[in-house]
Design an enzyme around this catalytic site. Structure first.
Site, short mmCIF file in Angstrom:
data_model
loop_
_atom_site.label_atom_id
_atom_site.label_comp_id
_atom_site.label_asym_id
_atom_site.label_seq_id
_atom_site.Cartn_x
_atom_site.Cartn_y
_atom_site.Cartn_z
N GLY A 207 0.93 -1.09 -0.13
CA GLY A 207 0.01 0.10 -0.02
C GLY A 207 0.88 1.23 0.07
N HIS A 208 0.39 2.47 -0.54
CA HIS A 208 1.34 3.35 -0.58
C HIS A 208 1.30 4.04 0.82
CE1 HIS A 208 -1.86 6.57 -0.28
NE2 HIS A 208 -2.59 5.81 -0.97
N ASN A 209 2.47 5.14 0.94
CA ASN A 209 2.59 5.77 2.24
C ASN A 209 1.24 6.37 2.80
OD1 ASN A 209 5.30 5.26 2.24
ND2 ASN A 209 5.97 7.18 1.71
N SER B 249 -1.22 4.65 3.74
CA SER B 249 -2.49 3.83 3.67
C SER B 249 -2.81 2.78 4.90
CB SER B 249 -2.06 2.62 2.79
OG SER B 249 -1.12 1.91 2.83
N GLY B 250 -2.02 3.09 6.12
CA GLY B 250 -2.33 2.75 7.34
C GLY B 250 -1.55 1.17 7.67
N LYS B 251 -0.59 1.02 6.86
CA LYS B 251 -0.03 -0.26 7.08
C LYS B 251 0.92 -0.27 8.23
CE LYS B 251 2.90 0.25 3.05
NZ LYS B 251 3.20 1.66 3.18
N SER B 252 1.74 0.70 8.50
CA SER B 252 2.53 0.98 9.55
C SER B 252 1.70 0.82 11.04
CB SER B 252 3.56 2.14 9.62
OG SER B 252 4.53 1.84 8.40
N GLU C 135 8.73 -1.61 6.54
CA GLU C 135 9.75 -1.01 5.56
C GLU C 135 10.97 -1.10 5.97
OE1 GLU C 135 7.98 2.50 4.17
OE2 GLU C 135 6.04 1.99 4.56
#
Lengths: 279, 295, 264
Positions: A39-41, A43-46, A166
């Site tokens: 997902g791009h920066n 997008s909530g993944k971190s 990341e």
């Protein structure tokens, strides 16, 4: 395979008035798998990653790690011992004055007995091929080496899962390659579960399973082959495509019809070779 | 403005146990209006070379000519005072992770910092700041806000605007896309490609990304252990696959792919290069049709 | 730009290197105190002998010690001059206008210079032969009893070791920001005091912002790695008190007694 992490209906926002960074996320991680979240920066993944070891508490929903809910304060250290995490910036997670000290840091925190600690320390450093640097200070190491030390510190705690947040994005190609190779080794030989949050799609194609996130929601889950079938959708949300997928599409536009849709260069070369023999 | 590097050697911490030769007899020219990529491993001397081009580092021996200014190495240097400001006004430098250099209260003030340092009047500096923020696609609603409220990608673009506002003839880029997501990377590379093509700015980019080096440059310079190994057009440099592999560098993906395919099919290695996806697809078609000689 | 050698520790194999940091720390403190007992040639001779013996036992080349001393020569010289001219009594050796040098003044000056020198030699020797982490461990262990009165000894030690670890990182960062702002035309080296002061702002703000960001990320990483204070914490470094450490303390004790005896 049993699930080691279950996330159900998880929502979170940083400010009460703000929008949801995580919006009703439900997913699970199976033991031994390599799961990639793309997902791009923003997008909530971190944020999701930080919910998985209780660094962030859900506003709504639950995160359960091998039977322990992250809301249960008495279990939080048990959870963190089982969920190792490598962050993006190699410098800002290196606590020890030397490589040995840094690898030991986690074990010291979790009260591992000294004799046991020494043994695990040597083992972990060998596993990430950093034993020759045991007494080095961090500023003499490259980014890739620091990340491998971070991995050794996690492996030494004998966790169930390693989350890479990341972890390779600030490294040079060489460092990236070394860290990924170490991770593959840990996954395949040690059966360690890996959850990798990444932009690197050539890394993502090697995962067992992919989760695509956008604006705090899980929008797709599946094998890399299934996910990259929908190239247009990925491009729409600002993600790049692996080289082989882009190339296959261009070749198809030029009238080459392959029976399969390869995800790697090697796969595409083989597919083209097969096609040529029928031409 | 042409920049020429003549037999430059740079030694870090001479006369101490930490002495290290970071550049060893490097000679290379960056012609006006060209786009050069400097590639090589971490520690190969790429950034050290780049920092010589606007006088952030000075040669131990050898010299650098930038326009009508010459930076001499060694003992010759002390005799005359170098006008660093004049040089740095013409040669802008975008550092790796440039967002770390932001400090002002508002975006406009930060972007205007460079021009004001170089003596541009306040109102003109303000006009330039606005133009540059527009150029890097930062909406005007943000202009009076603090740079620290922006996202990482936006901060990077503001920092770049701060260098562009000085209106340098030459722009040095040190890993301009490091740490960005694919969308952010493309935006940044498109911006510099546009500056190069439309405004004829000279661009010198230090990079690990071979595909970018191949796609955007006129000249590729390869560094290894402080020495210049080769310099030439992307086609020339990336056709020497073996030489690159020996120092642990890879060719761009497109070239790797064509080579792999040619090898599998058993045709002789194609001599011509393809760096865009479209050219590569066309090359693949020709290879498959057995038309290898004309690839 | 930063040719400083950070942390002067010189890793080597020697008797002094192998000593427990606690015994070295105690000895150093004790030494600094007993230096003030010395008041005659015999006692200063004993102190100098101890210094020379320690340097020999550390196997460090004298030039390392000299390098540590060089930076304080000016202070020693100044103290020497001040004492030379402002101590009265005894034989008048030299007189020129209002300047008088008395024998007592000369002796006093020499003693005080030696006093400063031996203190610096011993402290330099400690940092040259003991890694920062050992010093931290040693201090934490020595200060341990203070925990009873709720002093955060463990946190203090951790803070110290993290600061030491981040010094090179922050120096590197400072250098990078100086260069980045210099490339934007900022000038730290010329101009009036006021303009130089103004040029520091573009350097300090980014440094603070980045230090805070680092601190935040580091805190999160430490928490993720299970850090929760020193409760139930084990330690990799174990301090081992050997016979040689006891011997060192005995030597110091004997020296103390000798110095007291020499005094009268």
């Amino acid at each position: 395979m049993p699930n080691i992490i279950d996330v159900s209906d998880l929502s979170y926002r940083y400010q009460e008035a703000g929008s949801r960074v995580l919006d009703h996320v439900t997913l699970s991680v199976k033991q031994g798998e390599w799961l990639a979240i793309i997902g791009h920066n923003g997008s909530g993944k971190s944020t999701l990653a930080k919910c998985l070891n209780g660094l962030i508490q859900p506003e709504q929903g639950n995160v359960v790690v091998s039977g322990y809910n992250t809301k249960d304060e008495s279990a939080i250290w048990k959870i963190r011992r089982r969920v190792g995490m490598v962050f993006q910036n190699p410098d800002n997670q290196f606590v020890g004055a030397t490589v040995r000290d840094d690898v030991a840091f986690g074990m010291e925190n979790h009260g591992v007995a000294r004799e046991e600690m020494l043994q695990r320390l040597d083992e972990a450093l060998k596993l990430v091929k950093m034993e020759a640097y045991a007494d080095q200070e961090p500023h003499r190491l490259s980014g890739g080496q620091k990340q491998r030390v971070a991995l050794a510190g996690i492996v030494a705690l004998q966790p169930l899962i390693v989350i890479l947040d990341e972890a390779t994005s600030m490294l040079d190609p060489e460092g990236r390659r070394d860290v990924l190779e170490t991770m593959k080794l840990l996954n395949k030989q040690r059966g360690l579960t890996v959850l990798s949050i990444t932009h690197d799609l050539d890394e993502a194609v090697h995962a067992d399973r992919l989760i695509v996130m956008n604006e705090g929601k899980v929008i797709r889950q599946g094998t890399p082959a299934e996910i990259f079938q929908h190239a247009e959708l990925l491009e729409e949300i600002g993600l790049d495509l692996p080289f082989a997928v882009k190339m296959e599409r261009l070749l198809r536009q030029r009238g080459l019809e392959m029976t399969e849709r390869p995800l790697t260069q090697e796969g595409l070369v083989n597919a083209l070779w097969t096609l040529r023999s029928t031409m | 403005m042409d920049i020429t590097v003549n037999h430059v050697t740079h030694t870090y911490q001479p006369g101490t146990p930490f002495m290290r030769m970071a550049l060893n007899d490097v000679s290379v020219a960056f012609p006006s209006g060209s786009f050069t990529s400097i590639i090589g491993h971490t520690g190969s001397g790429k950034s050290t070379l780049a920092q010589h081009l606007n006088g952030l580092l000075l040669p131990s021996t050898g010299s650098i000519t930038a326009g009508d200014l010459t930076l001499e190495g060694g003992s010759k240097r002390k005799k005359k005072k170098i006008n660093f400001k004049a040089l740095r006004e013409k040669v802008g430098y975008v550092f790796q992770y440039p967002e770390h250099q932001l400090f002002e209260e508002t975006l406009l003030k930060d972007v205007a910092f460079g021009p004001i340092n170089f003596g541009v009047p306040q109102d003109e500096a303000g006009r330039r700041a606005k133009a540059c923020l527009e150029l890097v696609h930062i909406p005007s609603a943000f202009w009076e806000r603090s740079p620290f409220d922006l996202s990482g990608g936006q901060m990077r673009r503001v920092a770049i605007a701060g260098v562009l506002a000085v209106q340098p003839e030459v722009i040095i880029l040190d890993e301009p896309t490091a740490g960005l997501d694919p969308r952010g990377r493309k935006e940044i590379m498109d911006l510099f490609d546009q500056l190069h093509r439309q405004q004829k700015r000279t661009i010198i980019m230090v990079t690990h990304n071979m595909s970018d080096a191949a796609l955007y440059s006129d000249q590729v310079v390869v560094m290894n252990h402080g020495s210049l190994i080769m310099a030439g057009s992307p086609a020339e440099v990336f056709s020497r696959d073996e030489a690159l592999q020996r120092i642990g560098l890879e060719s761009p993906e497109t070239m790797q792919f064509i080579r792999r395919l040619a090898e599998k099919i058993g045709t002789p290695q194609p001599t011509l290069s393809a760096f865009t996806m479209e050219d590569t697809a066309d090359a693949v078609l020709k290879l498959l049709k057995g038309d290898a000689a004309h690839v | 730009m930063f040719n400083l050698v950070i942390g002067q520790y010189v890793p080597m194999e020697s008797l002094v290197h192998r000593l427990d940091p606690r015994s070295k720390l105690i000895s150093m403190f004790l030494f600094v105190i007993i230096v003030f007992l010395a008041n005659n040639w015999l006692s200063y001779g004993l102190l100098i002998l101890f210094c020379l013996a320690s340097i020999t036992a550390s196997k460090l080349p004298f030039q390392f010690i000299y390098r540590g001393l060089r930076s304080v020569f000016f202070i020693v010289f100044l103290t020497f001059i001040l004492n030379l001219f402002f101590t009265n009594g005894g034989l008048l050796l030299f007189s020129w206008g209002w300047l008088h040098i008395y024998l007592n003044g000369l002796i006093q000056s020499i003693f005080i210079s030696f006093r400063i020198l031996v203190i610096i030699v011993i402290t330099t020797l400690l940092t040259l032969t003991t890694s920062p982490i050992e010093i931290t461990d040693g201090l934490e262990s020595l200060l341990h009893p203070l925990k009873r009165i709720k002093l955060p000894v463990h946190e203090f030690a951790l803070m110290m070791s993290i600061s030491l670890r981040f010094i090179p990182t922050l120096l590197e960062e400072t250098e990078k920001i100086i260069k980045a702002q210099a490339a934007r035309g900022s000038d730290f080296t010329t101009g009036s005091i006021k303009s130089r002061f103004k040029a520091v702002v573009p350097l300090l703000v980014p440094l603070f912002v980045s230090a805070f960001k680092r601190a935040e990320e580091l805190a999160m990483a430490m928490e993720a790695r299970g850090y929760h204070g020193d409760e139930g914490r084990t330690k990799l470094h174990r301090l081992v008190w050997n016979n040689r450490d006891t011997v060192l303390l005995l030597i110091l004790a004997i020296m103390t007694i000798a110095l007291i005896l020499f005094r009268y």
